[in-house]
Scaffold this motif. Structure first.
Motif: not given
Length: 332
Positions: A19-46
């Motif tokens: 998963v990549a994230a971008c804010r302003d001109r900065e873009a980076w790979l998000v640690k620990g997540y292979a796909d957006v669905r897993s990231l969203a599921a973790a946010a819901i769980a927490r």
């Protein structure tokens, strides 16, 4: 106001997902997540927001998004490991200019009426499509488009079935949702999209709308997290042999719509069928700009290109003609 956050799905040449994230001109790979669905599921769980979870996860390294797009490493920003659990749907006659094109398409079929069915539905939405908070507004035209197998990512071909009469673009926005464990729909954000359709079939008889919509659709690489700007302005174009053969601006966002996003969401998710835990939904919000309305006839090899701020990256997809497939039914 905090800078806008977008999420993208990256797949390396070796097949590794991230998963990549971008804010302003900065873009980076998000640690620990292979796909957006897993990231969203973790946010819901927490019980937290996606943006907060992204910040907490930290950076796994910078990424050049333009280079990744050019290399074919950015895929559709949402998917599901079981495509049957990704539901693709949409609404029509939701934009302030969308009734005119549809009205032209079947005016002859309703010559004895002052208003066609489409114009009547559009006017009802104009009158009641933006209800006050807590109130239920007019329901929109709604259609089913397919499952996860119908999603094309950036650069992937949009395949026109061998039996199709047309393959035409529809530049618009799509909402992306994940249903939580308790059946609550959670909106992840919004994507730039091409809701590919068969307008010749629809023009023949507007009751064939369902047939015209059972096609692929393309999603742009970026998923905007959070609120969508009220006024979204972009350009839709078709390239043939490398040259622009048609181009037109398009408008979206609630300022240019006869329905509110909340009203469209309510009338989709009011059905328990669409609140099944774990399912992903891609829901198209409609458009008012079609090359078909200007008499354009697309052909295989044409390239659809859609771009709109605040999305940073364009969506490009070539048109292809699929091989005929056997659809005979056997009796057992």
């Amino acid at each position: 106001m905090a800078p806008m956050l977008t999420l993208l799905q990256h797949r390396s040449r070796g097949g590794a997902r991230g998963v990549a994230a971008c804010r302003d001109r900065e873009a980076w790979l998000v640690k620990g997540y292979a796909d957006v669905r897993s990231l969203a599921a973790a946010a819901i769980a927490r019980g937290t927001g996606i943006a907060a979870l992204v910040e907490e996860a930290g950076s796994g390294g910078e990424i050049d998004l333009a280079a990744a797009l050019a290399a074919g490493e950015l895929i559709a920003p949402i998917d599901h490991e079981d495509p049957a659990h990704l539901v693709v749907t949409g609404t029509g006659l939701t934009h302030l200019g969308s009734a005119e094109g549809r009205d032209k398409m079947h005016r002859a079929a309703a010559a004895g009426e002052k208003l066609t069915d489409s114009m009547r539905m559009f006017l009802e939405g104009l009158e009641g499509g933006k209800p006050a908070p807590g109130e239920t507004g007019q329901q929109p035209e709604w259609f089913y488009k397919g499952d996860g197998t119908h999603i094309a990512g950036p650069g992937e071909p949009l395949n026109m079935p061998a039996f199709a009469r047309d393959g035409g673009e529809e530049p618009e926005l799509a909402g992306i949702y994940l249903i939580g464990p308790d059946g609550t729909p959670h909106r992840l954000g919004f994507c730039l999209a091409n809701e590919f359709s068969d307008h010749v079939t629809e023009r023949h008889n507007y009751l064939w709308l369902a047939h015209s919509k059972l096609r692929q659709a393309a999603l742009g690489p970026e998923l905007i997290v959070g609120a969508l700007p009220a006024d979204v302005r972009g350009t839709s174009r078709i390239l043939r042999d490398g040259e622009v053969m048609w181009e037109k601006p398009f408008l979206s966002g609630e300022a240019n719509m006869s329905h509110s996003i909340a009203n469209l969401e309510y009338h989709h998710f009011k059905y328990p069928l669409f609140r099944r835990p774990g399912d992903v939904h891609v829901h198209f919000f409609g458009t008012a700009t079609l090359s078909f309305s200007d008499g354009v006839q697309t052909r295989p090899g044409d390239v659809f290109e859609i771009e709109a701020a605040p999305f940073r990256l364009p969506l490009r997809n070539p048109l292809a003609l699929a091989e005929p497939q056997q659809a005979a039914v056997r009796s057992l």
